[in-house]
Design an enzyme around this catalytic site. Sequence first.
Site, PDB file in Angstrom:
ATOM      1  N   GLU A 163       7.633  27.488  -5.257  1.00  0.00           N
ATOM      2  CA  GLU A 163       8.919  28.046  -5.413  1.00  0.00           C
ATOM      3  C   GLU A 163       9.586  27.458  -7.256  1.00  0.00           C
ATOM      4  OE1 GLU A 163      12.152  27.244  -5.706  1.00  0.00           O
ATOM      5  OE2 GLU A 163      11.808  25.639  -3.354  1.00  0.00           O
TER       6      GLU A 163
ATOM      7  N   GLU B  72       9.952  22.768  -4.527  1.00  0.00           N
ATOM      8  CA  GLU B  72       8.520  22.818  -5.790  1.00  0.00           C
ATOM      9  C   GLU B  72       7.433  23.083  -4.712  1.00  0.00           C
ATOM     10  OE1 GLU B  72      10.697  20.553  -9.124  1.00  0.00           O
ATOM     11  OE2 GLU B  72       8.735  19.448  -8.319  1.00  0.00           O
TER      12      GLU B  72
END
Length: 356
Positions: free
Chosen positions: A179, A322
Amino acid sequence: MGDWSLEQVREHIGTIRPLDTAAAQAAAAYLDRLTKPPGSLGKLEALAIQLAGITGEMKPVLTKKSVVVMAGDHGVCEEGVSAFPSEVTPQMVLNFLNGGAAVNVLARQAGADVQCVDIGVAVELTHERLLARNIRRGTANMAKGPAMSREEAVRSVLTGAEIAAELVRQGTQLFVTGEMGIGNTTPSAAILSVLSGRPPAETAGRGTGITDEKLLHKIQVLEQAIQINRPRADDPIDVLAKVGGLEIGGLAGLILGAAAQGRPVVIDGFISSAAAFIATAVNPAVLPYLIASHVSQESGHRLLLQELGLSPMLEMDMRLGEGTGGVLSLHLVDAACRIMQEMATFESAGVSGGAT
């Protein structure tokens, strides 16, 4: 779509089947025939058994792995809860798409694809490799009212599930959650507080590295958001709508959709685990499909993993998000598969003392 019940969301995503116990038992029995003391490879053995149960194959081969990075912005950033400005979200999305972020580097090393999804970025983005699925241009400030409508929350979950189905059609055999969204540790902490009953003082962490003073402010913002919105702990879609993020909803849907497609999901850090908490609240049958990659430095992450009953493989003091911790743990997933495929049995190696 606005009035969708939990049951309707579950039905739309599809049935999540129980793990294949015969395949899991066959894998466990086979592990005990390999040239080692029973259970001596610890979590690798548990992982091999879990993967067999998920795939229905005693010796699974998981070559095509997809990291799905969901990106969204958060209105609560207005309250000064992050060390970075919201403008960093779209800038980092372009970095992912151009292959320059940490997750890209680690994914290349692990042989995984990175798919980046705009599900709620505040500005318009165009790129040939971007999965453009924007539901709204960032959430509203949850400290002043609901982050989004129930309809938008449902759409975020269904979008994630659709992306999972799409990638499975393209051959994906395993998913990693990732994310990007400046401020997203705040809604994640709120989700943990609401679904676990823990106070924000326990669930809030430093995110991108805020000061002691800002951390106290973040806790107050969380308390205010929960008090104003009164999210219902028995309705994860309501929680997502009131305090969540679009990328968190997207990841929850991706997790549910991947499990419905019979695919394992490696969960990254705090935000990914908050999405997994939403997903398990929507449908508890998803839990056996989840693999916890690591425990991050974000203080609430360990609590979240405890709530989910998941044991992380790595502890690397990471706090980037991430999907980086998830991708790093793919080497361990590969190791578990290779043990099953390549290691000699007592019989084949002519070694004495194996299980009979």
